[in-house]
Every structure is written in C-alpha cells, then in structure tokens.
Design a protein around this motif. Sequence first.
Motif, PDB file in Angstrom:
ATOM      1  N   GLY A 188      25.078  35.226  43.784  1.00 14.33           N
ATOM      2  CA  GLY A 188      25.360  35.497  43.781  1.00 14.33           C
ATOM      3  C   GLY A 188      25.327  37.133  43.524  1.00 14.33           C
ATOM      4  O   GLY A 188      24.559  37.636  43.551  1.00 14.33           O
ATOM      5  N   THR A 189      25.990  38.345  44.734  1.00 14.66           N
ATOM      6  CA  THR A 189      26.213  40.166  44.217  1.00 14.66           C
ATOM      7  C   THR A 189      25.936  40.173  41.864  1.00 14.66           C
ATOM      8  O   THR A 189      26.833  39.836  41.836  1.00 14.66           O
ATOM      9  CB  THR A 189      27.103  40.413  44.748  1.00 14.66           C
ATOM     10  OG1 THR A 189      27.055  39.704  45.869  1.00 14.66           O
ATOM     11  CG2 THR A 189      26.448  42.031  44.699  1.00 14.66           C
ATOM     12  N   VAL A 190      25.230  40.407  42.574  1.00 10.09           N
ATOM     13  CA  VAL A 190      25.292  41.137  40.484  1.00 10.09           C
ATOM     14  C   VAL A 190      24.442  42.785  40.839  1.00 10.09           C
ATOM     15  O   VAL A 190      23.337  42.528  41.208  1.00 10.09           O
ATOM     16  CB  VAL A 190      24.185  39.965  40.051  1.00 10.09           C
ATOM     17  CG1 VAL A 190      24.031  40.626  38.058  1.00 10.09           C
ATOM     18  CG2 VAL A 190      24.797  38.471  39.604  1.00 10.09           C
ATOM     19  N   LEU A 191      25.173  43.106  39.738  1.00 12.09           N
ATOM     20  CA  LEU A 191      24.617  45.280  39.700  1.00 12.09           C
ATOM     21  C   LEU A 191      24.738  45.012  38.201  1.00 12.09           C
ATOM     22  O   LEU A 191      24.754  44.510  37.631  1.00 12.09           O
ATOM     23  CB  LEU A 191      25.551  45.656  40.099  1.00 12.09           C
ATOM     24  CG  LEU A 191      25.337  45.954  41.767  1.00 12.09           C
ATOM     25  CD1 LEU A 191      27.081  46.840  42.423  1.00 12.09           C
ATOM     26  CD2 LEU A 191      24.598  46.502  42.436  1.00 12.09           C
ATOM     27  N   GLN A 230      29.916  40.358  40.792  1.00 13.47           N
ATOM     28  CA  GLN A 230      30.818  39.552  41.789  1.00 13.47           C
ATOM     29  C   GLN A 230      30.926  38.329  40.847  1.00 13.47           C
ATOM     30  O   GLN A 230      30.681  37.147  40.552  1.00 13.47           O
ATOM     31  CB  GLN A 230      30.645  39.756  42.684  1.00 13.47           C
ATOM     32  CG  GLN A 230      30.449  41.470  43.149  1.00 13.47           C
ATOM     33  CD  GLN A 230      31.679  42.386  43.439  1.00 13.47           C
ATOM     34  OE1 GLN A 230      33.202  42.303  43.718  1.00 13.47           O
ATOM     35  NE2 GLN A 230      31.623  43.015  42.476  1.00 13.47           N
ATOM     36  N   PRO A 231      32.725  37.781  41.668  1.00 14.01           N
ATOM     37  CA  PRO A 231      33.235  36.296  41.494  1.00 14.01           C
ATOM     38  C   PRO A 231      31.928  35.745  41.539  1.00 14.01           C
ATOM     39  O   PRO A 231      32.012  35.545  43.439  1.00 14.01           O
ATOM     40  CB  PRO A 231      34.144  36.473  42.106  1.00 14.01           C
ATOM     41  CG  PRO A 231      35.254  38.048  41.943  1.00 14.01           C
ATOM     42  CD  PRO A 231      34.157  38.858  42.294  1.00 14.01           C
ATOM     43  N   GLY A 232      31.497  34.314  40.724  1.00 15.48           N
ATOM     44  CA  GLY A 232      30.968  33.788  40.891  1.00 15.48           C
ATOM     45  C   GLY A 232      29.757  33.827  41.015  1.00 15.48           C
ATOM     46  O   GLY A 232      28.598  32.757  40.782  1.00 15.48           O
ATOM     47  N   ALA A 233      29.152  34.618  40.596  1.00 14.78           N
ATOM     48  CA  ALA A 233      27.557  35.486  40.392  1.00 14.78           C
ATOM     49  C   ALA A 233      27.517  34.617  39.111  1.00 14.78           C
ATOM     50  O   ALA A 233      28.695  34.818  37.986  1.00 14.78           O
ATOM     51  CB  ALA A 233      27.671  37.318  40.579  1.00 14.78           C
ATOM     52  N   ARG A 234      26.292  34.556  38.649  1.00 16.09           N
ATOM     53  CA  ARG A 234      25.703  34.232  37.417  1.00 16.09           C
ATOM     54  C   ARG A 234      24.559  34.694  37.325  1.00 16.09           C
ATOM     55  O   ARG A 234      23.504  34.288  38.055  1.00 16.09           O
ATOM     56  CB  ARG A 234      26.284  32.803  37.181  1.00 16.09           C
ATOM     57  CG  ARG A 234      25.737  31.719  38.546  1.00 16.09           C
ATOM     58  CD  ARG A 234      26.833  30.236  38.061  1.00 16.09           C
ATOM     59  NE  ARG A 234      25.751  29.667  39.584  1.00 16.09           N
ATOM     60  CZ  ARG A 234      26.952  29.486  40.125  1.00 16.09           C
ATOM     61  NH1 ARG A 234      27.825  30.544  41.219  1.00 16.09           N
ATOM     62  NH2 ARG A 234      26.765  28.464  41.493  1.00 16.09           N
ATOM     63  N   THR A 235      23.553  33.632  35.684  1.00 12.24           N
ATOM     64  CA  THR A 235      22.094  33.854  36.039  1.00 12.24           C
ATOM     65  C   THR A 235      21.789  32.769  36.104  1.00 12.24           C
ATOM     66  O   THR A 235      22.871  31.682  36.489  1.00 12.24           O
ATOM     67  CB  THR A 235      22.023  34.528  34.268  1.00 12.24           C
ATOM     68  OG1 THR A 235      22.366  33.867  33.334  1.00 12.24           O
ATOM     69  CG2 THR A 235      23.341  36.047  33.799  1.00 12.24           C
TER      70      THR A 235
END
Length: 134
Positions: free
Chosen positions: A21-24, A45-50
């Motif tokens: 997902g989108t991670v900044l 962002q919603p649903g994003a993860r490591t």
Amino acid sequence: MDFHPAGSRPTRTAPPEYFTGTVLQDPIIATSSPARLVVNSVSFQPGARTAWHTHPLGQTLYVLAGLGRIQTKGEPIREIRPGDVVWIPPGEKHWHGASPTNGMTHLAMQEALDGNTATWMEKVTDEEYSVKIG
C-alpha cells in the motif's frame, strides 16, 4: 550540532519491497556513530502495512494519529491509537500499519547495529492482515 529546519528533508515513498500500500516516510533523525538512533515519522494509508520484520536492537513506536494494527508472529493482531507506545524487543518478528478503513501515523524509533536497523522478511498476506480483531 546537526540542525535540520522544518521542510528541509523531503518526504519519501516507502520502498514497495518492504511495504504493502501507500506509505510515506518523513526522516526525523539518523545519527552518526557512535550514536545509532534512527527515527522516522511513517504515515500509512488505509490498508497499508509493513512486511514482517525484526530489529537487531528493538523498536519503539509512538502513535501520532489514526487507527492502526500491529502483530507479533503467533499472537493476535492488536489495534493501536494516538498516544499508544509499543516496544518491540530485539529479534521479535512483527508487522504494523493502518487499519483497513483508517490511516495511521507513528514515530518509528530504533537503533542501528553495524548500520542495520531492520531485517525484512516476507510480506503480510491479505489473509493475515484481514483477521478480525477481538
């Protein structure tokens, strides 16, 4: 002294090989030896993860905003909220990120051991991530 005025270091997109997902990421500090502290503000962002990963000297997370999730391998998923502090001991396999419907921002604080702050592993599957909490 090493001074970085606000806005002097650009936001970067987290590497897709380690995140879903989108991670900044906004760098806070990466100290020079003999110090070894590395801190980033990380926004999911919603649903994003490591991906699953470990830290050689552990990691502390401080949740700033939103609603997130964190899991240690073999344990239930837990929700994390603003003001929560999480200590992940050295070598503990875990992941963290946003909830399915809300974004989440945290400070990620860890120390480098011989220049390494994390060992990255396989990505968290949608099935693993989607397990109902509670």
